[in-house]
Motif scaffolding. Structure first.
Motif, PDB file in Angstrom:
ATOM      1  N   UNK A   1       0.832  -1.204   0.000  1.00 10.43           N
ATOM      2  CA  UNK A   1       0.000   0.000   0.000  1.00 10.43           C
ATOM      3  C   UNK A   1       0.872   1.262   0.000  1.00 10.43           C
ATOM      4  N   UNK A   2       0.478   2.237  -0.834  1.00  6.98           N
ATOM      5  CA  UNK A   2       1.167   3.530  -0.907  1.00  6.98           C
ATOM      6  C   UNK A   2       0.133   4.649  -0.870  1.00  6.98           C
ATOM      7  N   UNK A   3       0.503   5.805  -0.318  1.00  4.96           N
ATOM      8  CA  UNK A   3      -0.409   6.948  -0.363  1.00  4.96           C
ATOM      9  C   UNK A   3      -0.234   7.838   0.866  1.00  4.96           C
ATOM     10  N   UNK A   4      -1.175   8.708   1.146  1.00  3.87           N
ATOM     11  CA  UNK A   4      -2.334   9.013   0.312  1.00  3.87           C
ATOM     12  C   UNK A   4      -1.958   9.891  -0.869  1.00  3.87           C
ATOM     13  N   UNK A   5      -0.702  10.391  -0.847  1.00  2.37           N
ATOM     14  CA  UNK A   5      -0.240  11.322  -1.866  1.00  2.37           C
ATOM     15  C   UNK A   5       1.264  11.222  -1.960  1.00  2.37           C
ATOM     16  N   UNK A   6       1.786  11.823  -3.002  1.00  2.00           N
ATOM     17  CA  UNK A   6       3.225  11.997  -3.116  1.00  2.00           C
ATOM     18  C   UNK A   6       3.493  13.469  -2.838  1.00  2.00           C
ATOM     19  N   UNK A   7       4.092  13.743  -1.700  1.00  2.00           N
ATOM     20  CA  UNK A   7       4.348  15.135  -1.331  1.00  2.00           C
ATOM     21  C   UNK A   7       5.767  15.492  -1.763  1.00  2.00           C
ATOM     22  N   UNK A   8       5.915  16.604  -2.467  1.00  2.00           N
ATOM     23  CA  UNK A   8       7.216  16.939  -3.038  1.00  2.00           C
ATOM     24  C   UNK A   8       8.243  17.224  -1.960  1.00  2.00           C
ATOM     25  N   UNK A   9       9.504  17.029  -2.327  1.00  2.00           N
ATOM     26  CA  UNK A   9      10.588  17.146  -1.344  1.00  2.00           C
ATOM     27  C   UNK A   9      10.676  18.550  -0.763  1.00  2.00           C
ATOM     28  N   UNK A  10      10.264  19.563  -1.526  1.00  4.10           N
ATOM     29  CA  UNK A  10      10.296  20.927  -1.010  1.00  4.10           C
ATOM     30  C   UNK A  10       9.325  21.132   0.148  1.00  4.10           C
ATOM     31  N   UNK A  11       8.366  20.229   0.272  1.00  3.02           N
ATOM     32  CA  UNK A  11       7.342  20.371   1.295  1.00  3.02           C
ATOM     33  C   UNK A  11       7.801  19.901   2.673  1.00  3.02           C
ATOM     34  N   UNK A  12       8.890  19.149   2.727  1.00  2.00           N
ATOM     35  CA  UNK A  12       9.386  18.624   3.998  1.00  2.00           C
ATOM     36  C   UNK A  12      10.731  19.259   4.318  1.00  2.00           C
ATOM     37  N   UNK A  13      10.784  19.935   5.437  1.00  2.00           N
ATOM     38  CA  UNK A  13      12.039  20.583   5.835  1.00  2.00           C
ATOM     39  C   UNK A  13      13.138  19.566   6.061  1.00  2.00           C
ATOM     40  N   UNK A  14      12.784  18.446   6.706  1.00  3.59           N
ATOM     41  CA  UNK A  14      13.790  17.431   7.022  1.00  3.59           C
ATOM     42  C   UNK A  14      13.140  16.048   7.022  1.00  3.59           C
ATOM     43  N   UNK A  15      13.315  15.264   5.962  1.00  3.45           N
ATOM     44  CA  UNK A  15      12.709  13.930   5.926  1.00  3.45           C
ATOM     45  C   UNK A  15      13.317  12.964   6.930  1.00  3.45           C
ATOM     46  N   UNK A  16      14.397  13.375   7.564  1.00  4.77           N
ATOM     47  CA  UNK A  16      15.059  12.517   8.550  1.00  4.77           C
ATOM     48  C   UNK A  16      14.673  12.880   9.981  1.00  4.77           C
ATOM     49  N   UNK A  17      13.538  13.535  10.129  1.00  2.85           N
ATOM     50  CA  UNK A  17      13.031  13.827  11.479  1.00  2.85           C
ATOM     51  C   UNK A  17      11.501  13.803  11.468  1.00  2.85           C
TER      52      UNK A  17
ATOM     53  N   UNK B   1       5.878   3.033  16.594  1.00  2.00           N
ATOM     54  CA  UNK B   1       5.976   4.466  16.885  1.00  2.00           C
ATOM     55  C   UNK B   1       7.454   4.826  16.970  1.00  2.00           C
ATOM     56  N   UNK B   2       7.960   5.491  15.946  1.00  2.00           N
ATOM     57  CA  UNK B   2       9.376   5.829  15.920  1.00  2.00           C
ATOM     58  C   UNK B   2       9.567   7.102  15.112  1.00  2.00           C
ATOM     59  N   UNK B   3      10.798   7.348  14.683  1.00  2.00           N
ATOM     60  CA  UNK B   3      11.146   8.567  13.959  1.00  2.00           C
ATOM     61  C   UNK B   3      12.188   8.230  12.909  1.00  2.00           C
ATOM     62  N   UNK B   4      12.119   8.894  11.768  1.00  2.00           N
ATOM     63  CA  UNK B   4      13.096   8.642  10.714  1.00  2.00           C
ATOM     64  C   UNK B   4      14.516   9.059  11.111  1.00  2.00           C
ATOM     65  N   UNK B   5      14.656   9.736  12.240  1.00  2.00           N
ATOM     66  CA  UNK B   5      16.001  10.012  12.757  1.00  2.00           C
ATOM     67  C   UNK B   5      16.721   8.718  13.125  1.00  2.00           C
ATOM     68  N   UNK B   6      15.957   7.626  13.270  1.00  5.22           N
ATOM     69  CA  UNK B   6      16.535   6.330  13.629  1.00  5.22           C
ATOM     70  C   UNK B   6      17.090   5.567  12.421  1.00  5.22           C
ATOM     71  N   UNK B   7      16.966   6.128  11.223  1.00 10.39           N
ATOM     72  CA  UNK B   7      17.489   5.437  10.042  1.00 10.39           C
ATOM     73  C   UNK B   7      18.988   5.159  10.172  1.00 10.39           C
TER      74      UNK B   7
END
Length: 320
Positions: free
Chosen positions: A213-229, A243-249
């Motif tokens: 499953x993918x969605x609900x949208x594809x939000x452009x990279x400019x819309x996220x200040x930091x995808x790693x948080x 329940x976690x955070x992408x800072x854990x990547x």
């Protein structure tokens, strides 16, 4: 680029929406009554949609083709939005997966520090890569089907990265230049086929129909200040499971792109699932797995949420 655009595609309507900032968002959709497929722009979260595909022959009816048009086609769409185009009521469209029929769905395993700790495993020295077939992709609201031949189907919320520009041997320092945006992904996994059958190779356990499953949208990279948080969570029947955070990547998005592009050329529309945090059912004591009648919701801060009912294969007409 719009401040928070979302990219998407829709069956009865492929639509993708951004948060309610008062700024239009990229979306894809189709008319429920006409059953046509198109891409477009959702004007706000849950709001009405601008149909791009029917407005101009330059705009294709699927997001992969739109992304292949590059920045020039994106700017053309922005110019169209400034012309006060016709708007389609949100109630007349159905949201599909933001990406359908990509060339590749590439996945990264054991890529959360807290997930490795959950299993008492060391951090991997390099990204662990496997794949899903594009035929496993479904959208928000569509059913996850429990296969007849598995009794241990598990949930895994993940950040999905969608490629916008092709590249091979991409360096980490320029990797984000190749990213179109992000979406919520659910790496549904049949643990028996992943870990016990098929020589313990991941593919079959990961790529059953409806397992992406993918969605609900594809939000452009400019819309996220930091995808790693970004906080990411998974709920089963409204019970919080992950329940976690992408800072854990373990390996950040740029590192994953650099590694993967050594082996394959990444193309517009390709999807990278960046790994899952702890809390999936197979690593609980005792293990817990999806069952028909369940409802699973995956959400990521700043992107949105997808909710999918769970059904048995015998109960799903499309599988007969």
């Amino acid at each position: 680029m719009l401040a928070r655009p979302l990219l998407g595609t829709t069956l009865a309507h492929q639509i993708h929406c951004a948060k309610d900032t008062g700024i239009p968002t990229w979306a894809g959709g189709n008319d429920v009554h006409k059953k046509t497929v198109w891409i477009g722009v959702e004007l706000k979260d849950g709001g009405d949609i601008v149909n791009l595909t029917d407005a101009n022959t330059k705009f294709p009816a699927n997001m992969v083709s739109f992304l292949k048009g590059g920045e020039a086609l994106l700017h053309e769409a922005e110019r169209y939005l400034e012309m006060k185009p016709d708007i389609v009521p949100r109630c007349s469209v159905k949201l599909l997966s933001p990406i359908t029929n990509p060339e590749k769905v590439v996945c990264v395993g054991l890529n959360y520090k807290d997930h490795c700790a959950e299993q008492n495993r060391p951090l991997p020295p390099e990204p662990l890569i496997f794949s899903k077939f594009p035929s496993s992709i479904i959208g928000d609201g569509e059913s996850i089907v429990i296969p007849k031949i598995s009794n241990s189907v598990d949930w895994e919320v993940e950040l999905g990265v969608v490629i916008g520009k092709s590249g091979k041997h991409i360096e980490a320092k320029t990797a984000l230049d190749h990213v179109a945006g992000y979406t919520v992904a659910h790496d549904v996994s049949a643990r028996d086929w992943q870990l016990q059958r098929n020589g313990q190779q991941c593919l079959l356990g990961k790529t059953f129909d409806t397992f992406c499953p993918l969605g609900p949208a594809l939000i452009t990279k400019e819309s996220l200040t930091n995808p790693h948080n970004l906080r990411l969570r998974c709920f089963v029947n409204n019970k919080l499971m992950q329940d976690s955070c992408t800072a854990q990547l373990v390996f950040k998005i740029e590192e994953c792109i650099e590694w993967i592009s050594q082996f394959v050329t990444l193309e517009p529309g390709d999807v990278i699932l960046t790994g899952s945090p702890p809390g999936s059912g197979g690593f609980r004591n005792p293990p817990e797995y999806m069952k028909p009648g369940d409802t699973v919701t995956c959400e990521i801060e700043g992107i949105g949420r997808i909710t999918n009912p769970v059904v048995a294969e015998d109960d799903n007409p499309s599988m007969k």
